[in-house]
Enzyme design. Structure first.
Site, mmCIF file in Angstrom:
data_model
loop_
_atom_site.group_PDB
_atom_site.id
_atom_site.type_symbol
_atom_site.label_atom_id
_atom_site.label_comp_id
_atom_site.label_asym_id
_atom_site.label_seq_id
_atom_site.Cartn_x
_atom_site.Cartn_y
_atom_site.Cartn_z
ATOM 1 N N GLU A 1 -13.714 -2.973 -6.372
ATOM 2 C CA GLU A 1 -14.414 -2.064 -5.774
ATOM 3 C C GLU A 1 -14.069 -1.409 -4.637
ATOM 4 O O GLU A 1 -13.705 -0.420 -4.068
ATOM 5 C CB GLU A 1 -15.878 -1.922 -6.279
ATOM 6 N N HIS B 1 -13.157 -7.436 -3.370
ATOM 7 C CA HIS B 1 -13.469 -6.992 -4.711
ATOM 8 C C HIS B 1 -12.608 -5.725 -5.122
ATOM 9 O O HIS B 1 -12.490 -4.967 -4.122
ATOM 10 C CB HIS B 1 -14.950 -6.741 -4.853
ATOM 11 N N CYS C 1 -21.156 -5.881 -8.071
ATOM 12 C CA CYS C 1 -22.066 -6.723 -7.709
ATOM 13 C C CYS C 1 -23.069 -6.077 -6.522
ATOM 14 O O CYS C 1 -22.846 -5.007 -6.207
ATOM 15 C CB CYS C 1 -21.384 -7.774 -7.140
#
Length: 179
Positions: free
Chosen positions: A76, A74, A104
């Site tokens: 991040e 992801h 998430c």
């Protein structure tokens, strides 16, 4: 029989070119937005992330889950890894993460573990967001670190439009393919 190679749907969105003179939340979120467009062009879910410290960019990333065949790739997570490498320390205490969609559960946990000072996200995620959307890991009373959160507002419309358009096109492709 090998699957035919999928191609990314054409991205109708243009990158932003913010002034370098004002390095505020809009400036850094614009760079995260540009990363999201890069993700779209690579047929990845268009989420981008930037980490800044003292007004300087120390990490830029976008989702690479599909191309890396890695569920942890992801935006991040990749940005946190880059920032830690840039600083030579896993503690990102004086840093802000700018991300186009609320993190998430995995990414929210990683933001807490990395000791980020602040997270600024554009689009709330009521289904999977864990910094105020579906739940709020930052609000757990026994967590040993708490983040400053700026939720929504900063390029929220632009980032939401980008995500929604991508998924509309993807669903249209699946419908056309009988899937």
């Amino acid at each position: 029989m090998p699957q035919p190679k999928k191609t990314a749907p054409d991205c109708p969105f243009e990158k932003r070119f913010p002034s370098q003179l004002v390095r505020d939340d809009t400036f850094f979120m614009s760079l995260a937005y540009n990363q999201a467009i890069d993700a779209w062009r690579r047929d990845e879910v268009p989420i981008g992330a930037v980490i800044a410290r003292d007004g300087e960019i120390i990490a830029l990333a976008h989702n690479t889950v599909e191309s890396a065949h890695d569920p942890t790739a992801h935006a991040e997570m990749l940005a946190l890894t880059q920032a830690a490498a840039a600083l030579g320390d896993w503690r990102l205490e004086d840093c802000t993460l700018y991300v186009t969609k609320e993190p998430c559960p995995m990414c929210s946990g990683a933001t807490l573990m990395s000791r980020l000072q602040r997270v600024c996200y554009a689009v709330r995620d009521p289904k999977m967001g864990c910094l105020g959307g579906a739940t709020d890991l930052n609000a757990l009373p026994r967590v040993n670190h708490h983040l400053e959160i700026t939720a929504g507002g900063v390029l929220e419309t632009e980032c939401r439009d980008l995500l929604q358009a991508f998924f509309r096109l993807k669903r249209g492709e699946e419908d056309a393919a009988g899937g």
